[in-house]
Design an enzyme around this catalytic site. Structure first.
Site, PDB file in Angstrom:
ATOM      1  N   GLU A  70      58.166  10.990  48.282  1.00  0.00           N
ATOM      2  CA  GLU A  70      58.519  10.393  49.573  1.00  0.00           C
ATOM      3  C   GLU A  70      59.551   9.276  49.415  1.00  0.00           C
ATOM      4  O   GLU A  70      60.565   9.259  50.107  1.00  0.00           O
ATOM      5  CB  GLU A  70      57.263   9.834  50.270  1.00  0.00           C
ATOM      6  CG  GLU A  70      57.620   9.071  51.536  1.00  0.00           C
ATOM      7  CD  GLU A  70      56.436   8.671  52.400  1.00  0.00           C
ATOM      8  OE1 GLU A  70      55.295   8.695  51.901  1.00  0.00           O
ATOM      9  OE2 GLU A  70      56.671   8.339  53.573  1.00  0.00           O
ATOM     10  N   ASP A  90      53.181  11.976  47.514  1.00  0.00           N
ATOM     11  CA  ASP A  90      53.148  10.888  48.492  1.00  0.00           C
ATOM     12  C   ASP A  90      52.316   9.782  47.845  1.00  0.00           C
ATOM     13  O   ASP A  90      51.098   9.906  47.707  1.00  0.00           O
ATOM     14  CB  ASP A  90      52.508  11.347  49.811  1.00  0.00           C
ATOM     15  CG  ASP A  90      52.688  10.286  50.896  1.00  0.00           C
ATOM     16  OD1 ASP A  90      52.957   9.120  50.531  1.00  0.00           O
ATOM     17  OD2 ASP A  90      52.565  10.620  52.085  1.00  0.00           O
ATOM     18  N   ILE A  92      51.483   6.766  48.771  1.00  0.00           N
ATOM     19  CA  ILE A  92      50.473   6.222  49.696  1.00  0.00           C
ATOM     20  C   ILE A  92      50.601   7.009  50.992  1.00  0.00           C
ATOM     21  O   ILE A  92      51.537   6.795  51.772  1.00  0.00           O
ATOM     22  CB  ILE A  92      50.675   4.720  49.990  1.00  0.00           C
ATOM     23  CG1 ILE A  92      50.625   3.881  48.712  1.00  0.00           C
ATOM     24  CG2 ILE A  92      49.627   4.236  50.984  1.00  0.00           C
ATOM     25  CD1 ILE A  92      50.713   2.375  48.948  1.00  0.00           C
ATOM     26  N   ASP A  93      49.696   7.937  51.232  1.00  0.00           N
ATOM     27  CA  ASP A  93      49.692   8.624  52.523  1.00  0.00           C
ATOM     28  C   ASP A  93      48.756   7.828  53.424  1.00  0.00           C
ATOM     29  O   ASP A  93      47.541   7.748  53.164  1.00  0.00           O
ATOM     30  CB  ASP A  93      49.234  10.080  52.404  1.00  0.00           C
ATOM     31  CG  ASP A  93      49.410  10.775  53.743  1.00  0.00           C
ATOM     32  OD1 ASP A  93      50.514  10.669  54.315  1.00  0.00           O
ATOM     33  OD2 ASP A  93      48.442  11.357  54.241  1.00  0.00           O
ATOM     34  N   THR A  95      50.497   4.748  54.887  1.00  0.00           N
ATOM     35  CA  THR A  95      51.094   3.433  54.594  1.00  0.00           C
ATOM     36  C   THR A  95      50.764   2.424  55.695  1.00  0.00           C
ATOM     37  O   THR A  95      50.461   1.262  55.412  1.00  0.00           O
ATOM     38  CB  THR A  95      52.623   3.565  54.422  1.00  0.00           C
ATOM     39  OG1 THR A  95      52.863   4.482  53.345  1.00  0.00           O
ATOM     40  CG2 THR A  95      53.275   2.231  54.098  1.00  0.00           C
ATOM     41  N   ASP A 220      53.289  14.810  52.801  1.00  0.00           N
ATOM     42  CA  ASP A 220      52.011  14.479  53.462  1.00  0.00           C
ATOM     43  C   ASP A 220      51.011  15.634  53.345  1.00  0.00           C
ATOM     44  O   ASP A 220      49.797  15.420  53.379  1.00  0.00           O
ATOM     45  CB  ASP A 220      52.224  14.200  54.964  1.00  0.00           C
ATOM     46  CG  ASP A 220      53.159  13.032  55.230  1.00  0.00           C
ATOM     47  OD1 ASP A 220      53.028  12.015  54.553  1.00  0.00           O
ATOM     48  OD2 ASP A 220      54.017  13.148  56.139  1.00  0.00           O
TER      49      ASP A 220
HETATM   50  C1  IPD Z   1      52.133   9.419  57.536  1.00  0.00           C
HETATM   51  C2  IPD Z   1      50.652   9.650  57.719  1.00  0.00           C
HETATM   52  C3  IPD Z   1      50.304   9.704  59.197  1.00  0.00           C
HETATM   53  C4  IPD Z   1      51.102  10.762  59.927  1.00  0.00           C
HETATM   54  C5  IPD Z   1      52.584  10.587  59.691  1.00  0.00           C
HETATM   55  C6  IPD Z   1      52.878  10.550  58.199  1.00  0.00           C
HETATM   56  P1  IPD Z   1      52.909   8.094  55.315  1.00  0.00           P
HETATM   57  O1  IPD Z   1      52.469   9.428  56.159  1.00  0.00           O
HETATM   58  O2  IPD Z   1      50.256  10.838  57.082  1.00  0.00           O
HETATM   59  O3  IPD Z   1      48.966  10.024  59.376  1.00  0.00           O
HETATM   60  O4  IPD Z   1      50.862  10.649  61.301  1.00  0.00           O
HETATM   61  O5  IPD Z   1      53.229  11.684  60.315  1.00  0.00           O
HETATM   62  O6  IPD Z   1      54.268  10.375  58.002  1.00  0.00           O
HETATM   63  O7  IPD Z   1      54.212   7.630  55.914  1.00  0.00           O
HETATM   64  O8  IPD Z   1      51.845   7.093  55.505  1.00  0.00           O
HETATM   65  O9  IPD Z   1      53.039   8.588  53.945  1.00  0.00           O
END
Ligand code: IPD
Length: 281
Positions: A70, A90, A92-93, A95, A220
């Site tokens: 990412e 990813d 930190i999924d 963030t 993600d």
């Molecule tokens: C996000 C999370 C969130 C989702 C977003 C993603 P990130 O990823 O998974 O739940 O709604 O579409 O982008 O930015 O925290 O790696």
């Protein structure tokens, strides 16, 4: 026959656990927040540090493997999935959850060869839950086998979704219309953990019947998608048809029937694909 990718998977589990320790430690410190595509698309030094930690450690062990990360893509690297062994990361999924100490934060590592998913690892690090799946060998949480819910009636279901980070009024309108349609089927409830990877693991664990979202990225869902399918679930595009992990749209459900029922309620749109060539200025 020996499992060619088992040592890579063991490494992914070990490095995800180590990354999770870094995330937990960082939660106790100051979290300096920066933004990416918009004021609500957040990133922290911990995202960048954890991604580098994972990539460096994999490179030492598997020097020929490729990466889609990412934060590397945010820094300008291509989001190009070839036939070569590729780690999709990813760091930190969730963030935004991390920034607010909302307790669902995951390290997500998917591994693809010939564009086929071989294993997926999602470490929900504040819950200390290690979700794993190996193609053809099932899905597990902390070593216990996972299985999707056997609920066939959507009216008796909980559906997970997210609002995502787009604030484009047209996209937001479609997200709200879809949410209204799904809620008023009616379903028992709608939830969202704030992490696509955790939402997918909730489907795999049988706690929610389905998760859908438009706007997610390949990192993600790369690991979670195999965890769902190995737990007996199905993946679909939001207009029906096969899921495409680069399309930024996904429905992950316990069954084809529930996935198809949700598809009927979604007002779809198409954000720019993750693998779209960079636009020339
Ligand atoms: C996000 C999370 C969130 C989702 C977003 C993603 P990130 O990823 O998974 O739940 O709604 O579409 O982008 O930015 O925290 O790696």
């Amino acid at each position: 026959m020996a499992d060619l990718w088992q040592s890579a998977m063991d490494h992914a589990v070990a490095i995800a656990r180590k990354a999770g320790e870094v995330v937990r430690e960082a939660l106790r410190d100051d979290r300096k927040v920066m933004t990416k595509s918009s004021s609500v698309d957040l990133v922290t030094l911990t995202d960048q540090r954890v991604e580098q930690l994972i990539i460096q450690s994999v490179k030492e062990k598997f020097p020929t493997h490729r990466f889609i990360g990412e934060e590397s893509v945010a820094a300008g690297e291509a989001c190009d999935l070839t036939d070569s062994p590729t780690w999709i990361i990813d760091p930190i999924d969730g963030t935004t959850n991390f920034v607010h100490a909302f307790p669902f934060v995951a390290v997500s590592i998917g591994f693809f060869v010939n564009k086929q998913s071989e294993f997926g690892v999602v470490y929900s690090c504040l819950e200390d839950k290690m979700f794993t799946a190996r193609r053809g060998k099932g899905a597990f949480c902390n070593g216990e086998p996972l299985s999707v819910s056997d609920q066939e009636d959507i009216r008796q279901s909980i559906i997970a979704t997210e609002f995502g980070s787009s604030r484009d009024p047209e996209a937001v309108d479609k997200i709200f219309s879809s949410l209204r349609n799904v809620l008023c089927i009616p379903v028992h409830g709608v939830r969202g953990a704030g992490s696509a990877a955790v939402n997918m693991c909730l489907v795999a664990s049988g706690c929610v019947e389905a998760y859908y979202e438009i706007g997610i990225h390949v990192w993600d869902v790369a690991a979670g998608s195999l965890i769902v399918s190995e737990a007996g679930g199905v993946l679909m595009d939001v207009e029906g048809g096969a899921a495409d992990l680069m399309s930024r749209r996904i429905v992950a459900a316990n069954s084809r029937a529930i996935a198809e029922r949700i598809v009927k309620e979604i007002e779809s749109f198409s954000p720019p694909r993750d693998d779209a060539p960079p636009t020339k200025v």
